[in-house]
Design a protein around this motif. Structure first.
Motif, PDB file in Angstrom:
ATOM      1  N   GLU A 146      36.543  34.374  30.280  1.00 46.77           N
ATOM      2  CA  GLU A 146      34.957  34.098  30.295  1.00 46.77           C
ATOM      3  C   GLU A 146      34.407  35.347  30.002  1.00 46.77           C
ATOM      4  O   GLU A 146      33.077  35.119  29.603  1.00 46.77           O
ATOM      5  N   LYS A 155      31.363  23.495  34.559  1.00 50.05           N
ATOM      6  CA  LYS A 155      32.900  23.757  34.907  1.00 50.05           C
ATOM      7  C   LYS A 155      33.208  24.617  36.125  1.00 50.05           C
ATOM      8  O   LYS A 155      33.780  24.310  36.926  1.00 50.05           O
ATOM      9  N   GLU A 156      32.151  25.588  36.154  1.00 39.95           N
ATOM     10  CA  GLU A 156      32.374  26.498  37.529  1.00 39.95           C
ATOM     11  C   GLU A 156      32.065  25.777  38.879  1.00 39.95           C
ATOM     12  O   GLU A 156      32.683  25.744  39.686  1.00 39.95           O
ATOM     13  N   TYR A 157      31.073  24.823  38.696  1.00 39.80           N
ATOM     14  CA  TYR A 157      30.743  23.919  39.699  1.00 39.80           C
ATOM     15  C   TYR A 157      31.907  23.003  40.053  1.00 39.80           C
ATOM     16  O   TYR A 157      32.038  22.646  41.319  1.00 39.80           O
ATOM     17  N   ASP A 158      32.186  22.375  38.917  1.00 35.90           N
ATOM     18  CA  ASP A 158      33.338  21.331  39.337  1.00 35.90           C
ATOM     19  C   ASP A 158      34.692  22.073  40.004  1.00 35.90           C
ATOM     20  O   ASP A 158      35.191  21.583  40.947  1.00 35.90           O
ATOM     21  N   THR A 159      34.902  23.102  39.579  1.00 35.44           N
ATOM     22  CA  THR A 159      36.056  24.085  40.073  1.00 35.44           C
ATOM     23  C   THR A 159      35.692  24.580  41.623  1.00 35.44           C
ATOM     24  O   THR A 159      36.478  24.087  42.433  1.00 35.44           O
ATOM     25  N   GLN A 160      34.385  24.764  41.902  1.00 41.31           N
ATOM     26  CA  GLN A 160      33.959  25.150  43.481  1.00 41.31           C
ATOM     27  C   GLN A 160      34.144  23.585  44.084  1.00 41.31           C
ATOM     28  O   GLN A 160      34.588  23.745  45.385  1.00 41.31           O
ATOM     29  N   THR A 212      35.985  21.135  43.757  1.00 41.97           N
ATOM     30  CA  THR A 212      37.506  20.831  43.927  1.00 41.97           C
ATOM     31  C   THR A 212      38.117  21.665  44.890  1.00 41.97           C
ATOM     32  O   THR A 212      38.965  21.235  45.881  1.00 41.97           O
ATOM     33  N   GLU A 213      37.663  23.108  45.109  1.00 42.09           N
ATOM     34  CA  GLU A 213      38.347  23.874  45.913  1.00 42.09           C
ATOM     35  C   GLU A 213      37.747  23.735  47.382  1.00 42.09           C
ATOM     36  O   GLU A 213      38.535  23.749  48.365  1.00 42.09           O
TER      37      GLU A 213
END
Length: 411
Positions: A246, A315-320, A322-323
């Motif tokens: 990244e 992508k970062e928001y989707d990861t957050q 999900t977490e």
């Protein structure tokens, strides 16, 4: 004009160095769906072992006239890597006269200078730049072809006409350059994309300063040694973007945007010269058009960065998100283990008493993240609207001035 190829397509272009082309043939990728140009010259230097393809954006006859050569706007130079040992007639030139001597210089840190093949590669580039004097040049190379490309870029007499360079899995030859060549390589840094899968044993010497933006590839694990060297570990997303750290992505996209803007402004410079030649000067409408196009070129470049940033943030928001959702599930699991005597309703009530609810742990944080991302997308949409307004203004001007429209169409 430099084409906006994906990372995967650029790898496919580099792979064409191992194809068998004849002069005059179209060079194609995407299973023949995309033509990158026409092979104007097949370089096969028997003395040095250098092999390369010169590909122009327009089809030319053998021995083109100066006028025909002047019509070429973009040239792609693809340097071929080493021939397979014991299987091709020229393999000894590649391995014994180039790969091994250069590798020894790098491993011992005892630099004695370029091989004959590196020198002839630089001469090839300069000769083509002199033949196609109006063109910008894109350079590709893999393995030994990458070293040829690195040296040709650093030694070129015409560095201002380099568009971009895309080099793969080659050893780092920065140490064998002269002081002047190192300075030139440094100035071209943001135009040279030097991709390296460090699980490959061939690209050595990168513990020292490299040529261009050295980009570590996030590669697959279970890949054979030969396949890995031949791009076998490279991974792409659905849009053809190569998987890289990244931290490198911002540098890559910024450099690509600079190349795009420089290319667009170069095209406008040619249009301005053409308009001046046709009428002895620029009319007010022509000046307005060129000014608006300069703004549009910069706006389009920044637009590319904005779009990429929004994709990365998505992508970062989707990861957050999900977490966050997993955090609630983990909280429930821990609570069940601790309070095994409680039923689910009693357990959730106990968590609520301690301030742990799905609303506070999941629903509200997710809502906040989505609101922030919507705000970012709204800003991006406003920028797109601004670019569209500029484009609309240019189109209106061309519609009102048919002579100007004809000049632009013929550029």
């Amino acid at each position: 004009m430099t084409n906006n190829y994906s990372d995967e397509q650029r790898v496919d272009i580099a792979k064409e160095e191992y194809a068998e082309y004849k002069e005059g043939q179209p060079a194609m990728i995407d299973e023949g769906a995309t033509t990158i140009g026409y092979v104007s010259k097949v370089v096969n230097n028997k003395e040095t072992g250098e092999q390369a393809y010169i590909i122009t954006d327009v089809e030319l006859p053998n021995n083109p006239t100066p006028e025909q050569a002047a019509s070429v706007n973009n040239v792609t130079v693809i340097y071929r890597g080493s021939s397979e040992p014991f299987k091709e007639d020229d393999w000894m030139k590649d391995w014994l006269d180039n790969d091994i001597p250069i590798g020894k210089q790098i491993l011992t840190n005892d630099f004695t200078g370029p091989t004959l093949q590196l020198k002839s590669s630089a001469k090839t580039l300069d000769a083509q730049m002199e033949l196609y004097e109006n063109a910008r040049f894109d350079i590709y190379g893999h393995s030994l072809g990458s070293m040829n490309g690195q040296y040709a870029l650093a030694a070129s007499k015409y560095p201002e006409r380099i568009g971009g360079a895309y080099l793969y899995q080659g050893p780092n030859i920065y140490g064998l350059l002269t002081k002047e060549q190192k300075l030139q390589a440094d100035k071209l840094r943001d135009q040279i994309f030097n991709y390296v899968d460090f699980k490959d044993v061939i690209p050595i010497g990168y513990d020292l300063k490299g040529i261009g933006i050295v980009i570590p590839v996030k590669s697959k694990e279970d890949v054979g040694m030969i396949d890995r060297h031949m791009w076998g570990g490279y991974q792409y997303d659905s849009n053809g973007n190569l998987s890289v750290p990244e931290g490198k992505m911002i540098a890559i996209r910024t450099a690509q945007t600079k190349i795009f803007i420089k290319d667009q402004l170069g095209t406008l410079g040619k249009l301005a010269a053409k308009l001046r030649a046709s009428g002895g000067g620029l009319s007010s409408s022509e000046e307005i058009f060129l000014d608006s196009q300069c703004v549009l070129a910069i706006a389009n470049g920044v637009y590319q960065l904005v779009q990429q940033a929004i994709q990365d943030l998505a992508k970062e928001y989707d990861t957050q998100i999900t977490e966050i959702e997993e955090l609630w599930d983990d909280t429930l699991e821990i609570a069940r283990n601790i309070g095994s005597h409680l039923n689910d309703s009693e357990m959730i009530e106990a968590l609520s008493a301690g301030g742990c609810t799905k609303q506070t742990l999941v629903t509200q944080p997710v809502t906040d993240l989505k609101d922030k991302f919507s705000e970012i997308k709204s800003i991006g949409a406003d920028y797109v609207s601004l670019v569209d307004q500029i484009k609309a203004g240019v189109e209106e001007q061309l519609a009102a001035d048919q002579d100007l429209a004809r000049q632009v169409a013929n550029l």
